[in-house]
Design a protein around this motif. Structure first.
Motif, PDB file in Angstrom:
ATOM      1  N   GLY A 217     -12.755  23.661   5.165  1.00  0.00           N
ATOM      2  CA  GLY A 217     -12.320  24.106   3.845  1.00  0.00           C
ATOM      3  C   GLY A 217     -12.404  23.001   2.815  1.00  0.00           C
ATOM      4  O   GLY A 217     -13.307  22.161   2.853  1.00  0.00           O
ATOM      5  N   ARG A 218     -11.452  22.989   1.888  1.00  0.00           N
ATOM      6  CA  ARG A 218     -11.447  22.001   0.802  1.00  0.00           C
ATOM      7  C   ARG A 218     -10.038  21.428   0.636  1.00  0.00           C
ATOM      8  O   ARG A 218      -9.528  21.279  -0.464  1.00  0.00           O
ATOM      9  N   ARG A 219      -9.401  21.098   1.758  1.00  0.00           N
ATOM     10  CA  ARG A 219      -8.047  20.551   1.721  1.00  0.00           C
ATOM     11  C   ARG A 219      -8.097  19.038   1.815  1.00  0.00           C
ATOM     12  O   ARG A 219      -8.595  18.468   2.787  1.00  0.00           O
ATOM     13  N   ILE A 220      -7.542  18.386   0.796  1.00  0.00           N
ATOM     14  CA  ILE A 220      -7.423  16.934   0.761  1.00  0.00           C
ATOM     15  C   ILE A 220      -6.021  16.567   1.238  1.00  0.00           C
ATOM     16  O   ILE A 220      -5.039  17.174   0.827  1.00  0.00           O
ATOM     17  N   LEU A 221      -5.935  15.570   2.090  1.00  0.00           N
ATOM     18  CA  LEU A 221      -4.647  15.095   2.583  1.00  0.00           C
ATOM     19  C   LEU A 221      -4.449  13.650   2.166  1.00  0.00           C
ATOM     20  O   LEU A 221      -5.389  12.846   2.210  1.00  0.00           O
ATOM     21  N   ALA A 222      -3.230  13.321   1.744  1.00  0.00           N
ATOM     22  CA  ALA A 222      -2.842  11.934   1.488  1.00  0.00           C
ATOM     23  C   ALA A 222      -1.484  11.706   2.131  1.00  0.00           C
ATOM     24  O   ALA A 222      -0.615  12.574   2.056  1.00  0.00           O
ATOM     25  N   VAL A 223      -1.314  10.560   2.760  1.00  0.00           N
ATOM     26  CA  VAL A 223      -0.082  10.262   3.496  1.00  0.00           C
ATOM     27  C   VAL A 223       0.365   8.840   3.147  1.00  0.00           C
ATOM     28  O   VAL A 223      -0.429   7.900   3.230  1.00  0.00           O
ATOM     29  N   GLY A 224       1.636   8.698   2.785  1.00  0.00           N
ATOM     30  CA  GLY A 224       2.167   7.372   2.518  1.00  0.00           C
ATOM     31  C   GLY A 224       3.408   7.433   1.653  1.00  0.00           C
ATOM     32  O   GLY A 224       3.751   8.484   1.101  1.00  0.00           O
ATOM     33  N   ARG A 225       4.099   6.323   1.545  1.00  0.00           N
ATOM     34  CA  ARG A 225       5.254   6.255   0.653  1.00  0.00           C
ATOM     35  C   ARG A 225       4.795   6.471  -0.786  1.00  0.00           C
ATOM     36  O   ARG A 225       3.710   6.041  -1.186  1.00  0.00           O
ATOM     37  N   LEU A 226       5.626   7.145  -1.555  1.00  0.00           N
ATOM     38  CA  LEU A 226       5.276   7.454  -2.934  1.00  0.00           C
ATOM     39  C   LEU A 226       5.620   6.256  -3.812  1.00  0.00           C
ATOM     40  O   LEU A 226       6.616   6.231  -4.537  1.00  0.00           O
ATOM     41  N   VAL A 227       4.748   5.249  -3.722  1.00  0.00           N
ATOM     42  CA  VAL A 227       4.889   4.014  -4.483  1.00  0.00           C
ATOM     43  C   VAL A 227       3.532   3.687  -5.100  1.00  0.00           C
ATOM     44  O   VAL A 227       2.494   4.214  -4.697  1.00  0.00           O
ATOM     45  N   GLU A 228       3.553   2.794  -6.077  1.00  0.00           N
ATOM     46  CA  GLU A 228       2.354   2.538  -6.882  1.00  0.00           C
ATOM     47  C   GLU A 228       1.154   2.109  -6.059  1.00  0.00           C
ATOM     48  O   GLU A 228       0.017   2.532  -6.305  1.00  0.00           O
ATOM     49  N   LYS A 229       1.368   1.250  -5.062  1.00  0.00           N
ATOM     50  CA  LYS A 229       0.234   0.662  -4.350  1.00  0.00           C
ATOM     51  C   LYS A 229      -0.604   1.684  -3.577  1.00  0.00           C
ATOM     52  O   LYS A 229      -1.749   1.399  -3.219  1.00  0.00           O
ATOM     53  N   LYS A 230      -0.061   2.860  -3.302  1.00  0.00           N
ATOM     54  CA  LYS A 230      -0.829   3.872  -2.576  1.00  0.00           C
ATOM     55  C   LYS A 230      -1.887   4.538  -3.452  1.00  0.00           C
ATOM     56  O   LYS A 230      -2.795   5.195  -2.934  1.00  0.00           O
ATOM     57  N   GLY A 231      -1.756   4.430  -4.778  1.00  0.00           N
ATOM     58  CA  GLY A 231      -2.765   4.996  -5.666  1.00  0.00           C
ATOM     59  C   GLY A 231      -2.700   6.500  -5.818  1.00  0.00           C
ATOM     60  O   GLY A 231      -3.689   7.133  -6.220  1.00  0.00           O
ATOM     61  N   PHE A 232      -1.549   7.116  -5.545  1.00  0.00           N
ATOM     62  CA  PHE A 232      -1.473   8.577  -5.594  1.00  0.00           C
ATOM     63  C   PHE A 232      -1.527   9.119  -7.019  1.00  0.00           C
ATOM     64  O   PHE A 232      -1.963  10.255  -7.230  1.00  0.00           O
ATOM     65  N   GLY A 255       9.522   8.806  -1.675  1.00  0.00           N
ATOM     66  CA  GLY A 255       9.592   7.530  -2.355  1.00  0.00           C
ATOM     67  C   GLY A 255      10.003   7.668  -3.797  1.00  0.00           C
ATOM     68  O   GLY A 255      10.183   8.787  -4.305  1.00  0.00           O
ATOM     69  N   PRO A 256      10.126   6.558  -4.482  1.00  0.00           N
ATOM     70  CA  PRO A 256      10.682   6.561  -5.841  1.00  0.00           C
ATOM     71  C   PRO A 256       9.809   7.241  -6.888  1.00  0.00           C
ATOM     72  O   PRO A 256      10.312   7.568  -7.972  1.00  0.00           O
ATOM     73  N   LEU A 257       8.526   7.465  -6.615  1.00  0.00           N
ATOM     74  CA  LEU A 257       7.650   8.060  -7.620  1.00  0.00           C
ATOM     75  C   LEU A 257       7.523   9.576  -7.485  1.00  0.00           C
ATOM     76  O   LEU A 257       6.693  10.173  -8.174  1.00  0.00           O
ATOM     77  N   LEU A 258       8.339  10.206  -6.649  1.00  0.00           N
ATOM     78  CA  LEU A 258       8.200  11.646  -6.445  1.00  0.00           C
ATOM     79  C   LEU A 258       8.293  12.422  -7.754  1.00  0.00           C
ATOM     80  O   LEU A 258       7.414  13.232  -8.070  1.00  0.00           O
ATOM     81  N   ASP A 259       9.338  12.196  -8.531  1.00  0.00           N
ATOM     82  CA  ASP A 259       9.508  12.948  -9.770  1.00  0.00           C
ATOM     83  C   ASP A 259       8.379  12.663 -10.751  1.00  0.00           C
ATOM     84  O   ASP A 259       7.882  13.578 -11.424  1.00  0.00           O
ATOM     85  N   ALA A 260       7.947  11.410 -10.828  1.00  0.00           N
ATOM     86  CA  ALA A 260       6.858  11.061 -11.742  1.00  0.00           C
ATOM     87  C   ALA A 260       5.552  11.727 -11.320  1.00  0.00           C
ATOM     88  O   ALA A 260       4.782  12.206 -12.172  1.00  0.00           O
ATOM     89  N   LEU A 261       5.291  11.797 -10.031  1.00  0.00           N
ATOM     90  CA  LEU A 261       4.066  12.434  -9.558  1.00  0.00           C
ATOM     91  C   LEU A 261       4.115  13.943  -9.773  1.00  0.00           C
ATOM     92  O   LEU A 261       3.101  14.562 -10.134  1.00  0.00           O
ATOM     93  N   ARG A 262       5.259  14.545  -9.571  1.00  0.00           N
ATOM     94  CA  ARG A 262       5.403  15.981  -9.857  1.00  0.00           C
ATOM     95  C   ARG A 262       5.147  16.260 -11.344  1.00  0.00           C
ATOM     96  O   ARG A 262       4.445  17.216 -11.696  1.00  0.00           O
ATOM     97  N   ALA A 263       5.729  15.424 -12.198  1.00  0.00           N
ATOM     98  CA  ALA A 263       5.537  15.605 -13.636  1.00  0.00           C
ATOM     99  C   ALA A 263       4.069  15.397 -14.015  1.00  0.00           C
ATOM    100  O   ALA A 263       3.526  16.127 -14.868  1.00  0.00           O
ATOM    101  N   GLN A 264       3.422  14.427 -13.405  1.00  0.00           N
ATOM    102  CA  GLN A 264       2.004  14.187 -13.681  1.00  0.00           C
ATOM    103  C   GLN A 264       1.154  15.381 -13.263  1.00  0.00           C
ATOM    104  O   GLN A 264       0.248  15.801 -13.998  1.00  0.00           O
ATOM    105  N   ALA A 265       1.446  15.949 -12.078  1.00  0.00           N
ATOM    106  CA  ALA A 265       0.694  17.122 -11.622  1.00  0.00           C
ATOM    107  C   ALA A 265       0.847  18.283 -12.595  1.00  0.00           C
ATOM    108  O   ALA A 265      -0.123  18.993 -12.907  1.00  0.00           O
ATOM    109  N   ALA A 266       2.064  18.468 -13.106  1.00  0.00           N
ATOM    110  CA  ALA A 266       2.294  19.547 -14.070  1.00  0.00           C
ATOM    111  C   ALA A 266       1.543  19.282 -15.368  1.00  0.00           C
ATOM    112  O   ALA A 266       0.929  20.194 -15.951  1.00  0.00           O
TER     113      ALA A 266
END
Length: 412
Positions: A217-232, A255-266
């Protein structure tokens, strides 16, 4: 340089692996290494500062430093001071120096562990050049025994507390990729650089083996702490690229960037194509790998200098024949070479989108071939059994007394 395992006829040294918390879902490599060392015949105990957030059915003896009562600590401290009064005074004198860079608990906190080490004859191997390494250094100096260290990444680049002294004091230093090994050798200096060795944080290719056909299919997976160095954050930007319009992303981690990443996705309009799972146990991560079409690991160097070394999940994905797309940062290009995955420029969302689109455009046969090549690369470069045998051989070569111990005043 390759080191053969110690001869089977030689008794394996008892070991204590010291870390901050155990078990930890973000440090499964500690458990994997401990089990592999036990499999080689080493009596292994974990010495952790505190319980972690991982599963408790690991089958290894564990001592948690902060669970010991005041009475037990005081009795142990009295015994240690009676046996090693001069070395205890040296530890007291050194605390002021160490405190300039990191917290230093009283020696009585370590006393039960020191007594245990004295009785068992175990060698301490510390994971991370932070608190565990300082505790190992102090116990080593009190007992006059060697200790060893595996430094990883944040403890080298973000929080290198008392690092030169730890590198000088450890009888053996290892790290998981050439990128970090070279930095440690530079910081250690010419006199100590020769004791720094590369031991890859390996994976078990039998445990991480595909058991079902690739999903196609077309499923991308990323795994790691939600911090800047992971590049998420960069990965979300890439997901918004038209070339990935039909792709979905599963983002595993907390990790600490969860809310920021959710907001970015939106804000990017991709929130319906992103699933945030939170942190998952190892078996659940393995299940996500089985269902993924590609793993993305777009590591970057964070603004504060923090960075990864060679994330274990990349090697787990490759072992499971999941194609990988990684940045050319840190130690990733050492394991992902041409023909085994796609390496893109660090910090470039367009290049990351192009790399992911390239993999997702492959037909089933081409994806399978890329996956097989990735698995072969991991078996060659990052097999847990091979790397643990190399570590065991290096530990077998260590002397019986600590570095510099001969200059200390004898008190036993």
């Amino acid at each position: 340089m390759s080191h053969p395992p110690a001869p089977a006829s030689r008794p394996r040294r008892p070991l204590e692996l010291w870390c901050d918390t155990f078990p930890s879902v973000s440090e499964t490599f500690v458990l994997a290494e401990a089990r592999a060392l036990a499999g080689l015949g080493h009596p292994v105990r974990i010495g952790a500062g505190a319980p972690g957030d991982g599963p408790g059915d690991h089958g290894l003896p564990v001592s948690h430093l902060w669970r010991e009562g005041t009475g037990e600590r005081l009795r142990a401290m009295a015994a240690v001071a009676a046996r090693h009064p001069w070395r205890c005074l040296q530890d007291l004198a050194a605390r002021r120096r160490w405190r300039r860079e990191e917290p230093v608990p009283p020696l009585r906190t370590l006393a039960p562990a020191i007594r245990r080490l004295e009785a068992s004859g175990a060698l301490v191997h510390a994971h991370f050049a932070t608190g565990p390494a300082l505790r190992a250094l102090r116990a080593s100096r009190v007992l006059g025994r060697p200790w060893s260290l595996t430094a990883h990444a944040y403890d080298i680049y973000l929080a290198p507390a008392n690092l030169p002294e730890k590198l000088s004091a450890a009888a053996l230093v290892t790290s998981g990729c050439e990128y970090t090994v070279q930095e440690l050798r530079r910081r250690a200096g010419p006199g100590d650089a020769g004791r720094v060795h590369e031991i890859v944080m390996g994976v078990d290719p039998e445990r991480f083996r595909r058991t079902a056909p690739a999903p196609g299919g077309r499923r991308i997976l990323a795994v790691g702490r939600l911090v800047e160095k992971k590049g998420f954050a960069l990965l979300l930007d890439a997901l918004a690229d038209p070339r990935l319009a039909r792709a979905d992303l599963v983002l595993v981690g907390a990790g600490p960037l969860l809310d920021a990443l959710r907001a970015q996705a939106a804000a990017l309009g991709v929130e319906r194509r992103v699933r945030f799972t939170g942190a998952l146990a190892e078996d659940a991560v393995r299940g996500e790998l089985e269902a993924a079409d590609v793993l993305a690991m777009p590591c970057v160097v964070a603004a504060d200098g923090d960075r990864d070394s060679m994330p274990v999940v990349v090697k787990e994905a490759m072992a499971m024949e999941v194609p990988v797309v990684v940045s050319d940062a840190v130690g990733l290009p050492e394991v992902v070479v041409p023909g085994t995955g796609v390496v893109v420029a660090t910090g470039d969302a367009s290049a990351l989108a192009a790399g992911l689109a390239q993999v997702l455009a492959l037909g089933p046969a081409e994806r399978a071939a890329l996956g097989r090549a990735g698995r072969a690369r991991v078996i060659e470069r990052a097999d847990l059994r091979t790397e643990t045998a190399r570590l065991s051989a290096l530990l077998a070569e260590l002397p019986e007394t600590a570095r510099g111990h001969a200059s200390a005043r004898p008190t036993d």
